[in-house]
Design a protein around this motif. Structure first.
Motif, PDB file in Angstrom:
ATOM      1  N   GLU A 103       2.872  -2.312   6.214  1.00  0.00           N
ATOM      2  CA  GLU A 103       2.355  -3.652   6.447  1.00  0.00           C
ATOM      3  C   GLU A 103       1.551  -3.720   7.739  1.00  0.00           C
ATOM      4  N   HIS A 104       1.943  -2.933   8.744  1.00  0.00           N
ATOM      5  CA  HIS A 104       1.278  -3.010  10.038  1.00  0.00           C
ATOM      6  C   HIS A 104       0.466  -1.762  10.359  1.00  0.00           C
ATOM      7  N   GLY A 105       0.271  -0.888   9.378  1.00  0.00           N
ATOM      8  CA  GLY A 105      -0.463   0.348   9.623  1.00  0.00           C
ATOM      9  C   GLY A 105      -1.951   0.104   9.788  1.00  0.00           C
ATOM     10  N   LEU A 106      -2.619   1.126  10.308  1.00  0.00           N
ATOM     11  CA  LEU A 106      -4.061   1.028  10.510  1.00  0.00           C
ATOM     12  C   LEU A 106      -4.802   0.786   9.208  1.00  0.00           C
ATOM     13  N   ASP A 107      -4.344   1.434   8.130  1.00  0.00           N
ATOM     14  CA  ASP A 107      -5.037   1.249   6.860  1.00  0.00           C
ATOM     15  C   ASP A 107      -4.976  -0.214   6.418  1.00  0.00           C
ATOM     16  N   GLN A 108      -3.822  -0.844   6.572  1.00  0.00           N
ATOM     17  CA  GLN A 108      -3.693  -2.251   6.197  1.00  0.00           C
ATOM     18  C   GLN A 108      -4.524  -3.149   7.107  1.00  0.00           C
ATOM     19  N   HIS A 109      -4.509  -2.862   8.394  1.00  0.00           N
ATOM     20  CA  HIS A 109      -5.294  -3.644   9.356  1.00  0.00           C
ATOM     21  C   HIS A 109      -6.777  -3.622   8.977  1.00  0.00           C
ATOM     22  N   PHE A 110      -7.310  -2.415   8.771  1.00  0.00           N
ATOM     23  CA  PHE A 110      -8.735  -2.304   8.471  1.00  0.00           C
ATOM     24  C   PHE A 110      -9.062  -2.775   7.061  1.00  0.00           C
ATOM     25  N   SER A 111      -8.129  -2.661   6.151  1.00  0.00           N
ATOM     26  CA  SER A 111      -8.338  -3.192   4.805  1.00  0.00           C
ATOM     27  C   SER A 111      -8.499  -4.712   4.863  1.00  0.00           C
ATOM     28  N   ARG A 112      -7.620  -5.375   5.592  1.00  0.00           N
ATOM     29  CA  ARG A 112      -7.734  -6.835   5.739  1.00  0.00           C
ATOM     30  C   ARG A 112      -9.049  -7.235   6.401  1.00  0.00           C
ATOM     31  N   ARG A 113      -9.441  -6.475   7.424  1.00  0.00           N
ATOM     32  CA  ARG A 113     -10.709  -6.785   8.107  1.00  0.00           C
ATOM     33  C   ARG A 113     -11.907  -6.583   7.180  1.00  0.00           C
ATOM     34  N   ALA A 114     -11.876  -5.505   6.401  1.00  0.00           N
ATOM     35  CA  ALA A 114     -12.992  -5.247   5.478  1.00  0.00           C
ATOM     36  C   ALA A 114     -13.094  -6.361   4.438  1.00  0.00           C
ATOM     37  N   ILE A 115     -11.961  -6.794   3.923  1.00  0.00           N
ATOM     38  CA  ILE A 115     -11.962  -7.888   2.944  1.00  0.00           C
ATOM     39  C   ILE A 115     -12.513  -9.155   3.585  1.00  0.00           C
ATOM     40  N   ALA A 116     -12.059  -9.472   4.778  1.00  0.00           N
ATOM     41  CA  ALA A 116     -12.526 -10.673   5.473  1.00  0.00           C
ATOM     42  C   ALA A 116     -14.023 -10.602   5.756  1.00  0.00           C
ATOM     43  N   ASP A 117     -14.519  -9.404   6.061  1.00  0.00           N
ATOM     44  CA  ASP A 117     -15.945  -9.218   6.364  1.00  0.00           C
ATOM     45  C   ASP A 117     -16.777  -8.901   5.127  1.00  0.00           C
ATOM     46  N   GLN A 118     -16.142  -8.933   3.955  1.00  0.00           N
ATOM     47  CA  GLN A 118     -16.796  -8.646   2.674  1.00  0.00           C
ATOM     48  C   GLN A 118     -17.478  -7.280   2.672  1.00  0.00           C
ATOM     49  N   LYS A 119     -16.773  -6.289   3.218  1.00  0.00           N
ATOM     50  CA  LYS A 119     -17.283  -4.919   3.222  1.00  0.00           C
ATOM     51  C   LYS A 119     -16.618  -4.156   2.080  1.00  0.00           C
ATOM     52  N   PRO A 120     -17.341  -3.220   1.481  1.00  0.00           N
ATOM     53  CA  PRO A 120     -16.754  -2.459   0.369  1.00  0.00           C
ATOM     54  C   PRO A 120     -15.629  -1.544   0.850  1.00  0.00           C
ATOM     55  N   ILE A 121     -14.631  -1.378  -0.001  1.00  0.00           N
ATOM     56  CA  ILE A 121     -13.520  -0.468   0.255  1.00  0.00           C
ATOM     57  C   ILE A 121     -13.482   0.521  -0.895  1.00  0.00           C
ATOM     58  N   ARG A 122     -13.385   1.783  -0.548  1.00  0.00           N
ATOM     59  CA  ARG A 122     -13.341   2.824  -1.563  1.00  0.00           C
ATOM     60  C   ARG A 122     -12.332   3.881  -1.149  1.00  0.00           C
ATOM     61  N   GLY A 123     -11.466   4.245  -2.050  1.00  0.00           N
ATOM     62  CA  GLY A 123     -10.471   5.263  -1.754  1.00  0.00           C
ATOM     63  C   GLY A 123     -10.987   6.659  -2.019  1.00  0.00           C
ATOM     64  N   LEU A 124     -10.408   7.624  -1.342  1.00  0.00           N
ATOM     65  CA  LEU A 124     -10.741   9.020  -1.594  1.00  0.00           C
ATOM     66  C   LEU A 124     -10.000   9.554  -2.808  1.00  0.00           C
ATOM     67  N   GLU A 125      -8.986   8.828  -3.244  1.00  0.00           N
ATOM     68  CA  GLU A 125      -8.285   9.133  -4.486  1.00  0.00           C
ATOM     69  C   GLU A 125      -7.821   7.819  -5.085  1.00  0.00           C
ATOM     70  N   THR A 126      -7.661   7.806  -6.385  1.00  0.00           N
ATOM     71  CA  THR A 126      -7.227   6.589  -7.064  1.00  0.00           C
ATOM     72  C   THR A 126      -5.719   6.398  -6.869  1.00  0.00           C
ATOM     73  N   PRO A 127      -5.229   5.185  -7.083  1.00  0.00           N
ATOM     74  CA  PRO A 127      -3.773   4.985  -7.029  1.00  0.00           C
ATOM     75  C   PRO A 127      -3.025   5.906  -8.001  1.00  0.00           C
TER      76      PRO A 127
END
Length: 146
Positions: free
Chosen positions: A1-25
């Motif tokens: 919940e408090h990791g860097l990935d979650q922090h930057f994921s929330r910021r990218a969503i808020a800034d409407q930036k694309p998010i792409r994983g290096l592997e699928t779920p």
């Protein structure tokens, strides 16, 4: 919940930036459960593998401290210990994934857009680490500190 990935994921969503994983779920889940792989082919085998790491209860904190202080040598020693003591887990969790990610990473970094790539600290050091692999592709890496 408090990791860097979650922090930057929330910021990218808020800034409407694309998010792409290096592997699928699904790929990530297969990695952890070993579906379709004879080496780790069941949840009981996975549980046995993970139980071996109980002796390394402080490993996540040690890697975090090494990353936080920028001590790549310390991170490398921790990763080398994993490679020496659990080579199949090391290959499966780190080395093989790093190699699979290289085409995507090189393509992203060759583009004209700014990109932010977030991976676990254990993916960085060593001969099969992303830093060495990217340098072997002719990329110049520069550490940025704040």
């Amino acid at each position: 919940e408090h990791g860097l990935d979650q922090h930057f994921s929330r910021r990218a969503i808020a800034d409407q930036k694309p998010i792409r994983g290096l592997e699928t779920p699904d790929e990530h889940m297969r990695l952890l459960t070993g579906l379709g792989d004879g080496e780790i082919g069941s949840t009981s085998t996975l549980a046995a593998t993970l139980s071996q790491f109980e002796t390394y209860d402080d490993l996540p904190q040690s890697i975090y401290q090494a990353w936080r202080s920028g001590d790549l040598d310390a991170m490398g020693q921790l990763v080398d210990t994993m490679a020496d003591e659990h080579p199949s887990a090391f290959d499966r969790l780190l080395a093989d994934r790093n190699l699979r990610w290289m085409n995507d990473l090189v393509g992203l970094l060759a583009g004209t857009d700014n990109v932010l790539v977030i991976v676990g600290a254990a993916h960085l050091p060593g001969q099969t680490g992303l830093l060495q692999l990217l340098e072997s592709e002719g990329l110049t890496l520069v550490r940025v500190t704040r």
